[in-house]
Structures are given as C-alpha cells and as structure tokens.
Design a protein around this motif. Sequence first.
Motif, PDB file in Angstrom:
ATOM      1  N   UNK A 180       0.809  -1.204   0.000  1.00 35.01           N
ATOM      2  CA  UNK A 180       0.000   0.000   0.000  1.00 35.01           C
ATOM      3  C   UNK A 180       0.847   1.262   0.000  1.00 35.01           C
ATOM      4  N   UNK A 181       1.949   1.278   0.777  1.00 30.84           N
ATOM      5  CA  UNK A 181       2.737   2.500   0.896  1.00 30.84           C
ATOM      6  C   UNK A 181       3.426   2.897  -0.406  1.00 30.84           C
ATOM      7  N   UNK A 182       3.519   1.964  -1.382  1.00 26.08           N
ATOM      8  CA  UNK A 182       4.160   2.304  -2.655  1.00 26.08           C
ATOM      9  C   UNK A 182       3.371   3.367  -3.414  1.00 26.08           C
ATOM     10  N   UNK A 183       2.073   3.453  -3.148  1.00 28.54           N
ATOM     11  CA  UNK A 183       1.239   4.428  -3.854  1.00 28.54           C
ATOM     12  C   UNK A 183       1.800   5.830  -3.701  1.00 28.54           C
ATOM     13  N   UNK A 238       7.573  11.270   3.540  1.00 26.61           N
ATOM     14  CA  UNK A 238       7.748  10.570   2.266  1.00 26.61           C
ATOM     15  C   UNK A 238       8.776  11.324   1.436  1.00 26.61           C
ATOM     16  N   UNK A 239       9.681  10.584   0.791  1.00 36.36           N
ATOM     17  CA  UNK A 239      10.664  11.190  -0.096  1.00 36.36           C
ATOM     18  C   UNK A 239      10.932  10.297  -1.292  1.00 36.36           C
ATOM     19  N   UNK A 240      11.054  10.905  -2.469  1.00 37.11           N
ATOM     20  CA  UNK A 240      11.305  10.161  -3.706  1.00 37.11           C
ATOM     21  C   UNK A 240      12.385  10.888  -4.501  1.00 37.11           C
ATOM     22  N   UNK A 241      13.342  10.147  -5.001  1.00 38.94           N
ATOM     23  CA  UNK A 241      14.328  10.663  -5.946  1.00 38.94           C
ATOM     24  C   UNK A 241      14.372   9.698  -7.123  1.00 38.94           C
ATOM     25  N   UNK A 255       9.634   6.003   3.129  1.00 43.52           N
ATOM     26  CA  UNK A 255       8.326   6.221   3.717  1.00 43.52           C
ATOM     27  C   UNK A 255       8.426   5.911   5.204  1.00 43.52           C
ATOM     28  N   UNK A 256       8.017   6.857   6.052  1.00 44.18           N
ATOM     29  CA  UNK A 256       8.128   6.644   7.485  1.00 44.18           C
ATOM     30  C   UNK A 256       7.016   7.331   8.243  1.00 44.18           C
TER      31      UNK A 256
END
Length: 764
Positions: A180-183, A238-241, A255-256
């Motif tokens: 779920x958290x991948x969304x 949440x952080x994405x690179x 994700x935390x």
Amino acid sequence: MVKRLALLSVTAIFLSLQAWAYTVTGRVTAGKAAAANVAVKLANADDKEIGNALTDNNGNFAINDVEADKFVLEIAEPGYTPVRIEVMTGMTDTNLGTINLDEIIALGEVTVTANSRINTPGKTIVYASREDRERAANPINMLTILAYKAPEIQVRESERTLTIGGEVPQVLVNGIKRPMEFIYSIRPDAIERIEFSSVPDVRFGRCYINIITSRPPEGGWLMADVKGAVTTPRNFYTGVAMYSKGKNSFMLYYNGGYRHGRKEYIDEEEHYTGGGKDITLSVDGEPSSTIDKYHNISVYFTRVPSAKSMFEAIGGLSIHNNDRKINDVVTDLTQSYKRVNARGWDNLSPYLSLYYNISPSETATIEIDAVGSYSHSETHRNMSYSTGYESQVSTWGPTWSFASEALWKQQLPFAWLNTGVTFSYTDARNRYVIDGTTSRQPLTSTSFKVYSSMRGSVLTVDYDLGAGLRYYKVDNSMVTPNVSLSLQRNLGNDFSVSNYFSYNPMVPPASSYNDAVVPVNDLMYHIGADKLKSAQNIYDRISFQFNRNKFNMSVQAQVNSTANPFITHYWYQADPLGPLAGYFVEQAANGSRYLSYRFSGSVGVSNLWNFLSLSASTGWEHSRLKAAENYTVCSWDLNLNMGLYWKGWQLNMAAQNVVPAWSMTGSNEKTRWWPFTLLSLYKTLGRWTLSASWGNMFSRYGGRFRSETMSAAVTRSNDYRMNDQGNRVEIGVRYQLVTGKLLNTKNRTVQSSSGGDNGVTWDY
C-alpha cells in the motif's frame, strides 16, 4: 454443488467456441445539437480500419463486431477540429458517451465529454481526466478524486487506508503487486486510470485495484512530503528521488511515520462460565499510550529494452517498532486491583524482488516475479497486578519467506486467456519464554496454486470465467479448488446488468495448525487445532449499473454462504496453580454454516459544473452464524463524500460509518465502528502543495470501536477509543521538482473519458 460445477465447465466449453467481438457505441454533438451523418471510424495500432459507421439523426452511432482490445476512434468532419481518441476497452461492449465537436475558429483542444467509467464482467475501468490530474495534490488524493466515479472505493487520506466494498484490496501498479505504501511514490499527474474488482478474484482470492501510470519523463523527479498533527504527536514522511535516462530508470523511495498516542482507553466486560466457575471481570481503562515508529526504504531499478519487455529489481528494508502501555483497574467477584500491561514488538525485514515482462508476440505476454524476504521479530508482554501477581511472555526468532508467480496472457481469436502459477514457502523458527518456561515452535507453510481465467463475449453477453486449484500444507495438507464466473449484459448505451458467482474454499490460518500455547490474557489461553476442515464459501451477487457522462450509479444484492466456517471454541481447563484455579482456553474449530444477505447501492457525480463532486454509498446486511450457539446480526452502513475545486484550491469532506451499526467480523464476534469524519483542504502553488485537515470532527473519543465475543462459555465486550485522535488537526507541505525533457509527443492521444492529454501511450 457438483452439478453446478459441471454446468460451469460445460459453459466454459461452449463459450470457448464462440466468436469474440463486441460493440462500440456513442453520440456525436456539435455544440448543443446532435451531429447527424458524421463518419466515425475505428482503426487499430497500425492505422488499419477495423470498423466505421454514420451517426443517425440523433447523433448516435454503433459499430459492431469489434475484436481489438484497444483502438483509435477518428472523426474528421469538415469545419470541425479532428477528433482522435484512443480507447482501451477490456474486450466488452463499450459506450463512449457524448463526443462534442469544436468548430475550427482557432487552434484549440478537442473537448470530449464521455463516460469516465467502463464496466466489464471481470473489472471496472475508471479514467482520470485532465482536470483530475491537475487537481490531485498527491497520489492518495488522486484516488479520492477517482472514487467519485467509483463510490465502491472508500479512501481515508488521513489514515492512509483504502478499501473496496469494505475489504482491503491487493494493490497493483501497472499490473505489478505492490504494498500500500508504494502508492505514495507515484506522481499523481502520471495516473491515467485505475482498474479494480470489488469481488474475490481467482488470482488473488480477494478484491484488487490496479493503478495504471504513464511512463516517467526522461530526466529527474524529486519529491518530499511531510505531514504532521498539531494536536497530538503524529507525523508522516515521504521522499522520492527518481532519474530516467534512455531505457533505464532509478528510484530511491523512503516512507516513514511516528505516533505517540497518550490518551487511549480500553474498557472491558468479561464473563467466564465453566468448571464450576462463574467469573465476571470488569476492566476500567485509565490513560494508556502507544508509541509506533516505522521506516521503509527501497531502491528500484527498471529497464525497458523495448516496447515488448521490461525488467525490474527492488531491494528494500523495513523497520517497525511498537510499544504499548495499558493501565486499568480490574474488578472481579472478590477484589479490585490495578493492572499494568506492557506489550510491544520490534521487526526488521530486508527483502529483494525481481520482475520480468516480455511479449513474445503481438498477442501474448509473459510475466515472472519473485520475492524473497527475511524477518527478525521480537515480541513481549509483561503484566503485573497490585496484588503481587506477575506474568511475562516473550517471543523471538527469524522467518524466511519466498514467493513467486508466472503469468501467461494470450489473446485468442475468440477470447483473452490468462494462466498463472504461484508458489510460496515460509519457514519460521520462533522461541517462546512463558513465565520462565522456554519452548520452541518451528513452523513451515507451503502453498502452490494453478489458476486460469478466460474472458470474451457470446451473443450479447460478456463473460469472465476463472478456475484454480490450490495445495496448502502446514502440519497437514489441503487441496482446494475455486471457481468464479462473471456475466454482464449491456442494456442500451447507459445501463448494464451483471452477475458474479464464486466457489472459494478457504484454508485455516497457519496458527490453527500448530499446538503452541500462547496466553491471550491472564485468564485465557489459545491452543491450535490440526483437525480443521476447509471452509467452503459460495458467493453470488447481481448488480445493476447506470453510467452516463459524469453520473454513476449501481444497485446490487448479494448472498454469502460458508459451510464449516472457522470459529473459536471455548472451555475451562482446571489448574490449581493458575489464576483462579484454572484457565479458560480458546481453540480454533469449525462451525456449521455462516450465511449473510446484503443489499447496497452507490451513486457518484464527478466534476459537476467543473467544481463539484459528490458520492454516497449505503447498504443493509443480515448475517447468521450457526455454531455451538447461533448468532444473528443486522447492520446498516452509510458513507458520504463531497469535493469542491476552485483555482488551485481543493476542499474534500468525508463522513464514513455515519450509521454506527453492528456488523459480524472474524469468527464469532460482532463489531461496532463509530463515525469517521474528515475535512481536508489543499492549495497548489507551482511546485508546492499545502494541506490542512480536521479529522474526527466534534468527537471526544477519536477513533473508536466496540467488539463483542458471542459465546455461552466466554462472553466479552471491548470498547476501545483514542481520545487524542478526536478533533485532530494536521498540516502538510509537499514539494516536487521535475527536470529533463518529456517523451516525444508526436503520438499523444486523448482518452475517451478524459478530455485531456494523457501523454504517450505506454502499457506494461
């Protein structure tokens, strides 16, 4: 049952001999008037014509005998902007709704006001419009927006949960199973559509949702999202690179979350009868607390050598820590004493996932995935009374697990065939220490499943037929078949009726196969059983859908019957050295039958007047469980949602469980959930998105539910509430930066339901 299965087999053989074709319908207008005698053409991916028609005096058209799973609709009427619409149909009769032609006055967009939802026998397809993608503040907010077109979906943005028809679905992104958290790692403007099933699927054994996204742009993408409550300690991070270059893409995702609940209360009433004992316990909860912390970090590598293949490797690490302290006052027949119950667990789990997709031909696709993980967990529970009684329990040990799946998709002249094989293995080596006594509990489980599904059309009825066979072993072995059949008939352009039937035996959970003794509390123990029968579940649902432009409505009735349902059996076990000279023991067992009837309906209006969306869903259910004792429960549920949009502002209001009615859950237990309310506000300022929310409005108790165990030997009620979650106020900020160049735009097309530019078509 045998006759019905035989009938399904004969039906499958009959359907496989039929020609697979469907009809495409729609209406063409020019302004507010119908456009008559307009030529409508369908073409395949190679621009070869596969069908055509002229509109009648009312602007309606119908093109029969279409056999492609996707096509391009073209209208080139002199004096009007040419229309080019790419459509993915699901191989079922498709209504494109109203297509409005714009006069050629100046260069401008094509306006398409078509149905944003397509119902098929096996799944429902919901398209995201250009407005949807522009408004979405984050990925879960995009699902909230799309849920107005599919009220079966209930999203709780503040809780980060998603349910379909009250069930937690299997989440997929571009057909790949994800947590779920991948969304939250998805760009909201990259979501093109969602595909979901609200009934048990033969592949997953439950409902699912598949989020389809466009290919990432070439270049980089950075995103940071922080949300925290100002009324109680609760935060999400949440952080994405991401970086894409040529055929390769890399992504680092974090994700935390953190929560410190300081005002939690548990009030219990417990009545035990057996062994000449009649014991009543009353537990008055005092302020308790829970500290919950989790961190998930993943590294993704994706390579797309060509349009016919893709490879992905994922490495990840999950860390989760939970500590809970429960304070209460216990009163029994003889005394009153204080109890302190400290419990919690720590889990560390690295994993590796591999996925490969290849299309050896234009009509076939092969998918292979494998996931391996290691988990080390420690749990503890320490209980002490003011009377001097103490009890300590701890468990620790490693768990290895491996799961894989191979799926073959084949487009036949008469149907679309999916065949898959899944395998999973788990090896747990747990050690228990119960009040100073050490014991070991090795536990292994193996599961192997073969399944196949076929969908197509016969006469004017679309069908989706699936069957599977599962082998399951813990201490004992079980072989269980499952069958599903879904039929749909379109009644005109806007109405459709469908029926879904499934026979799905359920295997008992692994804990029911072992003989480990695990204390539930100071008076009750749980003992596993190894002589359980599989639960034989039959599910049947008939539904009516109406979809026109921005309006969606459905009404349905369903029956769910389970023979040999899993329940919990209770009895008294004498022990002169134990509390109150004995223990009450619970053991997994089979009941006689579980039967429920449900009637439900939902309605949704999306983007009305370009600023308002509304949805409502409700249902009534009657459930009856036949076991050692018989139980009957009636429940009614009601959910309401509204969204307002204006110049970069978005306001969402949700009221779920408006009617706090009882429902039967688990084995022999009924649960009452109190209403959940949320008011959320978003404002987009370029690369920044600001958010504020007010959850559980005007509520003293915050999240609250009450459960009751129905048993003549052990009757318990539990009222749990989190007062610090009432009137919870949260604020958040999100930043995203996209660099580099977009993909070549020469093949950009307009989805039939959107009216916006979806970018380059790219399917996994």
